[in-house]
Structures are given as structure tokens and as C-alpha cells.
Design a protein around this motif. Structure first.
Motif, PDB file in Angstrom:
ATOM      1  N   SER A 150      28.119  63.468  43.953  1.00 44.00           N
ATOM      2  CA  SER A 150      29.447  63.607  44.541  1.00 44.00           C
ATOM      3  C   SER A 150      29.469  64.812  45.465  1.00 44.00           C
ATOM      4  O   SER A 150      28.841  65.836  45.185  1.00 44.00           O
ATOM      5  CB  SER A 150      30.506  63.773  43.448  1.00 44.00           C
ATOM      6  OG  SER A 150      31.809  63.823  43.992  1.00 44.00           O
ATOM      7  N   VAL A 151      30.192  64.681  46.562  1.00 43.71           N
ATOM      8  CA  VAL A 151      30.268  65.774  47.530  1.00 43.71           C
ATOM      9  C   VAL A 151      31.127  66.905  46.983  1.00 43.71           C
ATOM     10  O   VAL A 151      32.045  66.690  46.181  1.00 43.71           O
ATOM     11  CB  VAL A 151      30.837  65.282  48.877  1.00 43.71           C
ATOM     12  CG1 VAL A 151      29.904  64.291  49.525  1.00 43.71           C
ATOM     13  CG2 VAL A 151      32.216  64.668  48.693  1.00 43.71           C
ATOM     14  N   ALA A 203      43.390  58.294  49.748  1.00 43.81           N
ATOM     15  CA  ALA A 203      43.211  59.720  50.003  1.00 43.81           C
ATOM     16  C   ALA A 203      41.943  59.855  50.831  1.00 43.81           C
ATOM     17  O   ALA A 203      41.140  58.926  50.918  1.00 43.81           O
ATOM     18  CB  ALA A 203      43.107  60.517  48.707  1.00 43.81           C
ATOM     19  N   SER A 204      41.763  61.002  51.424  1.00 41.37           N
ATOM     20  CA  SER A 204      40.584  61.225  52.261  1.00 41.37           C
ATOM     21  C   SER A 204      39.321  61.260  51.396  1.00 41.37           C
ATOM     22  O   SER A 204      39.374  61.514  50.190  1.00 41.37           O
ATOM     23  CB  SER A 204      40.726  62.529  53.038  1.00 41.37           C
ATOM     24  OG  SER A 204      41.879  62.486  53.858  1.00 41.37           O
ATOM     25  N   GLY A 205      38.191  61.002  52.027  1.00 41.86           N
ATOM     26  CA  GLY A 205      36.939  61.040  51.284  1.00 41.86           C
ATOM     27  C   GLY A 205      35.762  60.563  52.110  1.00 41.86           C
ATOM     28  O   GLY A 205      35.882  60.280  53.308  1.00 41.86           O
ATOM     29  N   ASP A 224      34.253  58.578  47.755  1.00 38.78           N
ATOM     30  CA  ASP A 224      34.065  59.810  46.991  1.00 38.78           C
ATOM     31  C   ASP A 224      35.098  60.827  47.480  1.00 38.78           C
ATOM     32  O   ASP A 224      35.058  61.262  48.629  1.00 38.78           O
ATOM     33  CB  ASP A 224      32.636  60.303  47.221  1.00 38.78           C
ATOM     34  CG  ASP A 224      32.321  61.590  46.482  1.00 38.78           C
ATOM     35  OD1 ASP A 224      33.200  62.142  45.805  1.00 38.78           O
ATOM     36  OD2 ASP A 224      31.164  62.051  46.610  1.00 38.78           O
ATOM     37  N   HIS A 225      36.017  61.202  46.593  1.00 34.08           N
ATOM     38  CA  HIS A 225      37.066  62.168  46.950  1.00 34.08           C
ATOM     39  C   HIS A 225      36.683  63.600  46.576  1.00 34.08           C
ATOM     40  O   HIS A 225      37.492  64.514  46.733  1.00 34.08           O
ATOM     41  CB  HIS A 225      38.382  61.805  46.253  1.00 34.08           C
ATOM     42  CG  HIS A 225      38.874  60.427  46.549  1.00 34.08           C
ATOM     43  ND1 HIS A 225      39.312  60.041  47.804  1.00 34.08           N
ATOM     44  CD2 HIS A 225      38.994  59.335  45.762  1.00 34.08           C
ATOM     45  CE1 HIS A 225      39.689  58.768  47.763  1.00 34.08           C
ATOM     46  NE2 HIS A 225      39.495  58.324  46.550  1.00 34.08           N
ATOM     47  N   GLY A 226      35.456  63.792  46.112  1.00 29.44           N
ATOM     48  CA  GLY A 226      34.975  65.128  45.786  1.00 29.44           C
ATOM     49  C   GLY A 226      35.015  65.434  44.301  1.00 29.44           C
ATOM     50  O   GLY A 226      35.885  64.943  43.558  1.00 29.44           O
ATOM     51  N   LEU A 227      34.055  66.254  43.846  1.00 32.00           N
ATOM     52  CA  LEU A 227      33.964  66.722  42.466  1.00 32.00           C
ATOM     53  C   LEU A 227      34.062  65.564  41.463  1.00 32.00           C
ATOM     54  O   LEU A 227      34.769  65.648  40.459  1.00 32.00           O
ATOM     55  CB  LEU A 227      35.025  67.794  42.176  1.00 32.00           C
ATOM     56  CG  LEU A 227      34.964  69.064  43.040  1.00 32.00           C
ATOM     57  CD1 LEU A 227      35.864  70.146  42.476  1.00 32.00           C
ATOM     58  CD2 LEU A 227      33.541  69.574  43.215  1.00 32.00           C
ATOM     59  N   SER A 228      33.351  64.482  41.779  1.00 30.08           N
ATOM     60  CA  SER A 228      33.185  63.329  40.882  1.00 30.08           C
ATOM     61  C   SER A 228      34.439  62.483  40.713  1.00 30.08           C
ATOM     62  O   SER A 228      34.564  61.744  39.724  1.00 30.08           O
ATOM     63  CB  SER A 228      32.679  63.786  39.507  1.00 30.08           C
ATOM     64  OG  SER A 228      31.416  64.401  39.621  1.00 30.08           O
ATOM     65  N   VAL A 229      35.364  62.538  41.657  1.00 29.15           N
ATOM     66  CA  VAL A 229      36.511  61.626  41.684  1.00 29.15           C
ATOM     67  C   VAL A 229      36.201  60.528  42.695  1.00 29.15           C
ATOM     68  O   VAL A 229      35.982  60.807  43.876  1.00 29.15           O
ATOM     69  CB  VAL A 229      37.819  62.347  42.064  1.00 29.15           C
ATOM     70  CG1 VAL A 229      38.976  61.350  42.131  1.00 29.15           C
ATOM     71  CG2 VAL A 229      38.127  63.445  41.053  1.00 29.15           C
ATOM     72  N   THR A 230      36.164  59.281  42.240  1.00 29.85           N
ATOM     73  CA  THR A 230      35.767  58.158  43.083  1.00 29.85           C
ATOM     74  C   THR A 230      36.789  57.042  42.985  1.00 29.85           C
ATOM     75  O   THR A 230      37.227  56.684  41.891  1.00 29.85           O
ATOM     76  CB  THR A 230      34.393  57.611  42.660  1.00 29.85           C
ATOM     77  OG1 THR A 230      33.415  58.656  42.757  1.00 29.85           O
ATOM     78  CG2 THR A 230      33.963  56.439  43.532  1.00 29.85           C
ATOM     79  N   SER A 231      37.166  56.471  44.143  1.00 30.38           N
ATOM     80  CA  SER A 231      37.971  55.252  44.189  1.00 30.38           C
ATOM     81  C   SER A 231      37.062  54.058  44.448  1.00 30.38           C
ATOM     82  O   SER A 231      36.103  54.146  45.223  1.00 30.38           O
ATOM     83  CB  SER A 231      39.022  55.319  45.307  1.00 30.38           C
ATOM     84  OG  SER A 231      40.160  56.048  44.918  1.00 30.38           O
ATOM     85  N   VAL A 232      37.389  52.924  43.812  1.00 29.25           N
ATOM     86  CA  VAL A 232      36.631  51.690  43.933  1.00 29.25           C
ATOM     87  C   VAL A 232      37.573  50.584  44.399  1.00 29.25           C
ATOM     88  O   VAL A 232      38.671  50.441  43.853  1.00 29.25           O
ATOM     89  CB  VAL A 232      36.000  51.305  42.578  1.00 29.25           C
ATOM     90  CG1 VAL A 232      35.256  49.980  42.673  1.00 29.25           C
ATOM     91  CG2 VAL A 232      35.075  52.418  42.090  1.00 29.25           C
TER      92      VAL A 232
END
Length: 301
Positions: A150-151, A203-205, A224-232
Motif C-alpha cells: 500500500s502506498v 475518494a482519491s487514490g 489504494d487510498h493509502g496505509l492499507s485502505v483499499t476500495s474494491v
């Protein structure tokens, strides 16, 4: 503590003492005031499926059940899965003066989940045929690899919006039965909408996966929204982005479809924090659109 408890009991300790000092219990509803000396502000619900976004005070480190949580630009995020234990512990430490800590023993709000029964499906949609198993295994590795890294960005701190609006045809956590056979719970929210309706980034990612022909999901995008938060985003009719693209909230990333194992046009929106499956509906305001005329959009998974 049951979800129906109206009061909120909140006790914590600020200590100029070692970290081994006495813990303080917190019994809670879905929201709570976190200690201002450590947390400037936060949003989210302390419940199964909840995601908590925190803006920390400078020099603050947060621990969830003794595990350190990644902090970037004083932003941190934690999440709780569908069946997360109700008892959780949060600890805050001022890293500039390490003897100053706050420890909270939390009780998450429990949730009740729906039972969904879907009958009359072709058997191949309930149990994959043997010849599909190799494809399923190969694609599983692709999905796991996309979520493994994750970024270091804080796009998750942006308030989320619905990626598409329409009738809710499936909810997070529901236990599904297909032709009478129990299957894994549903970990997303299904939004029925006409085929080719634009799907927008909530949200941005950064796009970490963009595939058009996955066995279960059909057209599939990870953001990938950063720090291991991901939308599918699943069952897309078309995929309008590529891996590595940076998208802004509201950008069109694809279009609603009924690809993969699906019985009608809809978007299945799911979210992860690390390995925890989050309820996307807890992150967005009430939907403003009129109910969609699209089909039910339920599918085996």
C-alpha cells in the motif's frame, strides 16, 4: 455492552508513568470521544465493520491491541472486520515524552446481519466447475499481490462519497444461501443501477488492480487510498483506468455491469483495512438518488 445501551461510559488515564500503568475501561456505543491530548479529531463508528480515521496530535503513536499503527503526517486509520471481537484496546503514547500515555479498553457495538436466500441459480454459478479452478487460483494470487503493498498516502482521510447511486440490493455482512446452500457472508454493499452507469472514485487514490475478466468479479478495480485502505469495485461492464493511475474523488473509473458471477447490473463496492473487511456504507452520507429501475443485481459469491 449491547448496541441498545443509550449512555456512554468513558474513562481513561493520562499518565506521567510507565506504560504498564493501570488500564482504564471504556464501554461504548458506536461513537466515542478520544483523548484530545493525543487525538485532535476523528471520524468513524466503533462497531463491527467500522473504519476510524484519526488526526493525531504531533508525536503521537497509536497501538491497537498492542500492535503499532502506521502514522503519516499525523494521520492514522484503524478498522474492524465483520466478526471482530467486541473487546478492543487502544493505546496512545507521546513519543516525545514516552512516559505520557492513555489506554482505553473498548467495547465495540455488535451487529446483527441479514439472511439472504437466492434460489433458482444455475449450478455452475453456485459451485465453480473443475475446469475453472486453476483460473480462480491464479486470479486469487493477482488479487492478493495487489493488496499486499500500500502506498504511503493519506487519501483515506478524505470524506468518502458513493461511487454510484441507486437501490441498495445487498448489504454488508449478510449471510447468503444459494439454492439452499450456505456460502460466505457478503462483505460489500450492492447498488443496483442501469448498465453502463458511470462508477466514480469515492475518494482519491492509486489504482492497484484493473482487470476485465475475473471469474467471480468480472470487471474489477482496486483503489489504494493509502496505509492499507483499499476500495474494491466488482462486476464492471468496462474498466476505464489502468494500474498506477492516480484518481481523484469523483473521477469515472468504470461503468456498472453484470460481469463475472452476477445476475443483474449492479456495483458491488467493498473495502479493506489491512486484512479486515470494512462496511463501505458506514463511510458515506445517506444516498440522495431516487431508487434505480435496474434489476435486483444479486449474485453468488
Amino acid at each position: 455492552m449491547r448496541a441498545g445501551v443509550s449512555g456512554l461510559f468513558f474513562a481513561l488515564c493520562f499518565m506521567a508513568a510507565p506504560m504498564s500503568a493501570m488500564l482504564a475501561p471504556v464501554a461504548m456505543a458506536a461513537s466515542v470521544d478520544l483523548p484530545k491530548p493525543f487525538v485532535a479529531q476523528h471520524r468513524g463508528q466503533f462497531t463491527q465493520g467500522g473504519l476510524i480515521v484519526m488526526q493525531l496530535q504531533p508525536h503521537t503513536q497509536v497501538f491497537l491491541n498492542d500492535a503499532p499503527i502506521d502514522v503519516l503526517d499525523n494521520q492514522a486509520v484503524i478498522g474492524f472486520g465483520r466478526d471482530a471481537p467486541l473487546q478492543q484496546q487502544l493505546k496512545f503514547v507521546d513519543m516525545a515524552a514516552k512516559t505520557q500515555t492513555a489506554v482505553l479498553e473498548l467495547t465495540l457495538r455488535p451487529r446483527d446481519y441479514q439472511i439472504q436466500r437466492i434460489e433458482g441459480l444455475p449450478q455452475k454459478m453456485v459451485t465453480p466447475p473443475a475446469e475453472a479452478l486453476e483460473k480462480i487460483r491464479r486470479q486469487g494470487k493477482i488479487k492478493r499481490a495487489a493488496r499486499a503493498q500500500s502506498v504511503r498516502q493519506t487519501w483515506f482521510a478524505e470524506p468518502f462519497v458513493w461511487p454510484v447511486e441507486g437501490r441498495i440490493s445487498g448489504v454488508y455482512g449478510s449471510q447468503r444461501f444459494y439454492n439452499g446452500e450456505p456460502r460466505r457472508p457478503h462483505f460489500g454493499v450492492d447498488i443496483a443501477a442501469p448498465r453502463k452507469t458511470p462508477v466514480r472514485a469515492p475518494a482519491s487514490g492509486r489504482v492497484s488492480l484493473a482487470e476485465t475478466d475475473m471469474y467471480f468479479e468480472g470487471g474489477l478495480i482496486f483503489i489504494d487510498h493509502g496505509l492499507s485502505v483499499t476500495s474494491v469495485f466488482m462486476h464492471l461492464d468496462s474498466v476505464n483506468v489502468a494500474v498506477g493511475d492516480i484518481v481523484q474523488q469523483g473521477d469515472v473509473i468504470g461503468r456498472v455491469g453484470s460481469t463475472g458471477r452476477s445476475t443483474g447490473p449492479h456495483l458491488d463496492w467493498r473495502m479493506y483495512w489491512q486484512q479486515q473487511r470494512i462496511d463501505p456504507a458506514l463511510l458515506v452520507p445517506p444516498m440522495t438518488a431516487k431508487p434505480s429501475r435496474a434489476g435486483k443485481g444479486k449474485k453468488p459469491q
